[in-house]
Motif scaffolding. Sequence first.
Motif, short mmCIF file in Angstrom:
data_model
loop_
_atom_site.label_atom_id
_atom_site.label_comp_id
_atom_site.label_asym_id
_atom_site.label_seq_id
_atom_site.Cartn_x
_atom_site.Cartn_y
_atom_site.Cartn_z
N ARG A 15 38.76 -65.99 -54.19
CA ARG A 15 37.84 -65.48 -53.18
C ARG A 15 38.58 -65.07 -51.90
O ARG A 15 38.12 -64.20 -51.16
N CYS B 142 39.38 -61.53 -52.11
CA CYS B 142 38.17 -60.73 -51.84
C CYS B 142 37.97 -60.60 -50.33
O CYS B 142 37.70 -59.52 -49.81
N CYS C 62 32.37 -57.44 -54.55
CA CYS C 62 31.53 -58.64 -54.55
C CYS C 62 30.95 -58.90 -53.14
O CYS C 62 31.33 -58.25 -52.17
N ASN D 110 41.47 -54.38 -54.58
CA ASN D 110 41.88 -55.74 -54.87
C ASN D 110 42.49 -55.71 -56.27
O ASN D 110 41.78 -55.42 -57.24
N SER E 167 33.64 -59.67 -50.40
CA SER E 167 34.43 -58.53 -49.93
C SER E 167 33.59 -57.59 -49.08
O SER E 167 34.07 -57.07 -48.07
N ASP F 234 38.11 -53.72 -57.38
CA ASP F 234 37.14 -53.31 -56.35
C ASP F 234 37.87 -52.63 -55.20
O ASP F 234 38.96 -53.05 -54.81
N CYS G 2 40.66 -57.35 -59.36
CA CYS G 2 39.38 -56.91 -59.95
C CYS G 2 39.19 -55.40 -59.91
O CYS G 2 38.31 -54.88 -60.59
FE1 FES Z 1 36.43 -57.83 -56.46
FE2 FES Z 1 35.75 -59.83 -54.88
S1 FES Z 1 35.56 -59.77 -57.05
S2 FES Z 1 36.70 -57.98 -54.32
#
Ligand code: FES
Length: 132
Positions: free
Chosen positions: A104, A107, A62, A33, A65, A38, A36
């Motif tokens: 969101r 995510c 998170c 993503n 996700s 992730d 962030c």
């Molecule tokens: Fe990173 Fe949701 S904050 S995927």
Amino acid sequence: MDDLYREQIIDRYKNPQMRGRLDPHDYTYEDDNPLCGDRIRIDLRVDDEGRINEAAFSGDGCAISQAAADLLTERVVGMSLEEVKSYTKDELIEMLGIDLGPVRMKCALLSLKVLKAGVYGLDELEEELASL
Ligand code: FES
């Protein structure tokens, strides 16, 4: 109803059913993503008729996700690759059942982006991702 779905998200985040890696696999992809960093990876195994018979995800992120990846990988088992290609973000959002703002949403859609990238391969990828 929203509360039930919210519980489902938290439960899947804490007790994922589909977490793991498949080696060997027929399809795999990993991406992040960009908001962030992730990352999620999804591995798929496909039977002789082109149906997914095993799926797993790995990575960190998170609750939204991770729960979305867990639910989505469970959902696609038994689907054909064509069915995965036509699976929409609206179907994913409906499965999650919670209201998502724009941050969101990224995510939640990370696992769908990774899944589609893996199934489509690089040729058709850009066009498909543009519609997410
Ligand atoms: Fe990173 Fe949701 S904050 S995927």
